[in-house]
Enzyme design. Structure first.
Site, PDB file in Angstrom:
ATOM      1  CB  SER A   1      38.887  43.320  54.704  1.00  0.00           C
ATOM      2  OG  SER A   1      38.707  43.992  53.484  1.00  0.00           O
ATOM      3  CE1 TYR A  39      35.752  39.398  52.926  1.00  0.00           C
ATOM      4  CE2 TYR A  39      36.182  41.603  52.062  1.00  0.00           C
ATOM      5  CZ  TYR A  39      36.638  40.421  52.627  1.00  0.00           C
ATOM      6  OH  TYR A  39      37.981  40.269  52.887  1.00  0.00           O
ATOM      7  CE  LYS A  62      37.203  39.090  56.159  1.00  0.00           C
ATOM      8  NZ  LYS A  62      38.008  37.987  56.675  1.00  0.00           N
TER       9      LYS A  62
HETATM   10  N1  LIG Z   1      43.540  38.654  49.417  1.00  0.00           N
HETATM   11  C1  LIG Z   1      43.297  39.901  49.773  1.00  0.00           C
HETATM   12  O1  LIG Z   1      43.662  40.854  49.057  1.00  0.00           O
HETATM   13  C2  LIG Z   1      42.583  40.204  51.057  1.00  0.00           C
HETATM   14  C3  LIG Z   1      42.333  41.540  51.403  1.00  0.00           C
HETATM   15  C4  LIG Z   1      41.684  41.822  52.608  1.00  0.00           C
HETATM   16  C5  LIG Z   1      41.322  40.788  53.461  1.00  0.00           C
HETATM   17  N2  LIG Z   1      41.538  39.502  53.088  1.00  0.00           N
HETATM   18  C6  LIG Z   1      41.123  38.421  54.007  1.00  0.00           C
HETATM   19  O2  LIG Z   1      42.251  37.602  54.257  1.00  0.00           O
HETATM   20  C7  LIG Z   1      41.878  36.241  54.411  1.00  0.00           C
HETATM   21  C8  LIG Z   1      42.678  35.386  53.458  1.00  0.00           C
HETATM   22  O3  LIG Z   1      42.442  35.832  52.125  1.00  0.00           O
HETATM   23  P1  LIG Z   1      42.947  34.973  50.896  1.00  0.00           P
HETATM   24  O4  LIG Z   1      43.025  35.865  49.721  1.00  0.00           O
HETATM   25  O5  LIG Z   1      44.121  34.187  51.326  1.00  0.00           O
HETATM   26  O6  LIG Z   1      41.694  34.007  50.700  1.00  0.00           O
HETATM   27  P2  LIG Z   1      41.682  32.459  50.283  1.00  0.00           P
HETATM   28  O7  LIG Z   1      40.307  32.194  49.791  1.00  0.00           O
HETATM   29  O8  LIG Z   1      42.822  32.164  49.397  1.00  0.00           O
HETATM   30  O9  LIG Z   1      41.924  31.749  51.680  1.00  0.00           O
HETATM   31  C9  LIG Z   1      40.896  31.481  52.598  1.00  0.00           C
HETATM   32  C10 LIG Z   1      41.110  30.062  53.124  1.00  0.00           C
HETATM   33  O10 LIG Z   1      40.133  29.774  54.100  1.00  0.00           O
HETATM   34  C11 LIG Z   1      39.561  28.494  53.837  1.00  0.00           C
HETATM   35  N3  LIG Z   1      38.202  28.520  54.422  1.00  0.00           N
HETATM   36  C12 LIG Z   1      37.161  29.320  54.069  1.00  0.00           C
HETATM   37  N4  LIG Z   1      36.112  29.102  54.870  1.00  0.00           N
HETATM   38  C13 LIG Z   1      36.492  28.142  55.755  1.00  0.00           C
HETATM   39  C14 LIG Z   1      35.860  27.481  56.852  1.00  0.00           C
HETATM   40  N5  LIG Z   1      34.597  27.758  57.181  1.00  0.00           N
HETATM   41  N6  LIG Z   1      36.557  26.557  57.541  1.00  0.00           N
HETATM   42  C15 LIG Z   1      37.835  26.243  57.203  1.00  0.00           C
HETATM   43  N7  LIG Z   1      38.486  26.833  56.184  1.00  0.00           N
HETATM   44  C16 LIG Z   1      37.822  27.771  55.475  1.00  0.00           C
HETATM   45  C17 LIG Z   1      39.615  28.341  52.333  1.00  0.00           C
HETATM   46  O11 LIG Z   1      39.569  27.012  51.901  1.00  0.00           O
HETATM   47  C18 LIG Z   1      40.960  29.005  52.030  1.00  0.00           C
HETATM   48  O12 LIG Z   1      42.013  28.084  52.135  1.00  0.00           O
HETATM   49  C19 LIG Z   1      40.368  36.204  54.196  1.00  0.00           C
HETATM   50  O13 LIG Z   1      39.751  36.265  55.454  1.00  0.00           O
HETATM   51  C20 LIG Z   1      40.091  37.477  53.422  1.00  0.00           C
HETATM   52  O14 LIG Z   1      38.792  37.951  53.643  1.00  0.00           O
HETATM   53  C21 LIG Z   1      42.164  39.191  51.923  1.00  0.00           C
END
Ligand SMILES: NC(=O)c1ccc[n+]([C@@H]2O[C@H](COP(=O)([O-])OP(=O)(O)OC[C@H]3O[C@@H](n4cnc5c(N)ncnc54)[C@H](O)[C@@H]3O)[C@@H](O)[C@H]2O)c1
Length: 333
Positions: free
Chosen positions: A121, A145, A149
């Site tokens: 991130s 958070y 990361k």
């Molecule tokens: N959405 C954004 O803008 C953004 C920006 C920067 C980084 N990220 C990173 O990208 C990744 C995906 O983001 P997102 O928006 O799709 O989030 P999201 O919450 O929609 O998806 C995360 C998924 O991981 C699953 N999960 C969480 N902990 C778990 C565990 N211990 N075991 C199994 N499954 C688990 C959740 O059920 C979910 O399906 C994350 O790591 C997030 O930190 C997202």
């Protein structure tokens, strides 16, 4: 290739699952469904991906999946990712993000799987000293958070030295938009991202949008962020997978749009797309919100051959609107 998508039932993960399936990769999703949706996996893969409900921190389960499904590479999306919550409840973040990743990487080492693409991130940088932010910018995360990361990125370097696990960390800026058919999209509860909040306000599902801070040193006084289309992020994952086949080491790339948009620009653009005014109120600045967060994605362009193809704000918001207006309440499961 045979890919294990950990957290593949979430927003970004489901879009990558679709790209992988479209590219004829074999996909297995491991997700504990804490914030993800079984329906997202079914819709994204059109029934082709196997969904296993379980936790990334269950090393025995992960090792069994890696061996029994003959997995070649892992994509690791699973995380808790609410910045505010991470400050209130750091234990949840160190456990779910960092401890679970230790278990996942140990399972990979035991099963002999040596490739991983990790969802990092922009939060690893903290307050930017320079924009656009290059990868070698100082890493000084301002939230738990962001710290988790960054810790995982360091962990990946250690697992490469010790176990030969090759990794690419993709530092997303603000993921936004949805795949064109509008059948998969963003469904978070609580929702903290600007574009879905604006569109849910347009749908009457939220009272109004709060604009946090109108006196930032930006052209219109509101915060500027880098919105990158989730399908462009998905393309980058496939490019990273390809690069890992020939590359050794642990590397990291920013993924951004190259352009920043202010809160007011997003609001105005959304009003044009939904063709109605959207209620908004000016509010105080939130502590820790930098004025401008924009990525330099030159390295990804050079080394992954990746360039955002869906960069216009209009397109990003219109694609998100197709999803939110078709499924105002999100997924049914
Ligand atoms: N959405 C954004 O803008 C953004 C920006 C920067 C980084 N990220 C990173 O990208 C990744 C995906 O983001 P997102 O928006 O799709 O989030 P999201 O919450 O929609 O998806 C995360 C998924 O991981 C699953 N999960 C969480 N902990 C778990 C565990 N211990 N075991 C199994 N499954 C688990 C959740 O059920 C979910 O399906 C994350 O790591 C997030 O930190 C997202």
């Amino acid at each position: 290739m045979r890919v294990l998508a950990v957290g593949g039932a979430g927003y970004v993960g489901s879009h990558v699952v679709r790209k992988l399936c479209d590219g004829h990769h074999h996909v297995v999703v491991l997700d504990n469904l804490s914030t993800g949706h079984a329906q997202a996996v079914r819709a994204a893969s059109r029934g082709a991906a196997e969904l296993i409900q379980g936790d990334a921190g269950d090393q025995t389960l992960v090792e069994d999946i890696l061996r029994s499904r003959k997995i070649d590479a892992v994509m690791h999306f699973a995380a808790a990712s609410l910045v505010g919550e991470s400050m209130q409840n750091p234990s949840k973040y160190w456990r779910n993000n960092v401890s679970c990743t230790v278990e996942l990487l140990d399972a990979m080492a035991r099963a002999g799987v040596d490739r991983i693409v990790f969802s990092s991130s922009a939060a690893v940088y903290g307050e930017p000293r320079q924009t656009p932010i290059p990868e070698d910018h100082l890493k000084s995360p301002t939230s738990t958070y962001g710290m988790t990361k960054l810790a995982i990125e360091h962990m990946l370097a250690g697992y490469h030295s010790a176990h030969g696990i090759k990794s690419i960390s993709l530092r997303y800026f603000n993921a936004a938009g949805a795949d064109a058919p509008g059948d998969i999209g963003e469904d978070h509860d609580p929702e903290t991202h600007l574009i879905p909040i604006v569109l849910k306000t347009a749908l009457g599902l939220r009272h109004r949008l709060s604009i946090f801070g109108t006196d930032y040193p930006t052209p219109d006084g509101t915060c500027v962020r880098d919105y990158v289309h989730v399908c462009d992020l998905a393309d980058a994952h496939l490019a990273a997978l390809e690069r890992l086949a020939g590359q050794d080491g642990a590397s990291a790339y920013n993924l951004g749009n190259g352009a920043g948009f202010s809160v007011r620009e997003v609001l105005r653009c959304a009003e044009k797309i939904v063709d109605r005014p959207i209620a908004a109120a000016e509010d105080q600045r939130r502590p820790g919100d930098p004025a401008v967060l924009v990525a330099s994605s030159k390295l990804a362009q050079r080394e992954l051959g990746w360039k955002p193809a869906q960069a216009s704000l209009e397109h990003i918001i219109a694609s998100a609107w197709a999803w939110h207006s078709a499924a105002p309440d999100g997924y049914s499961e």
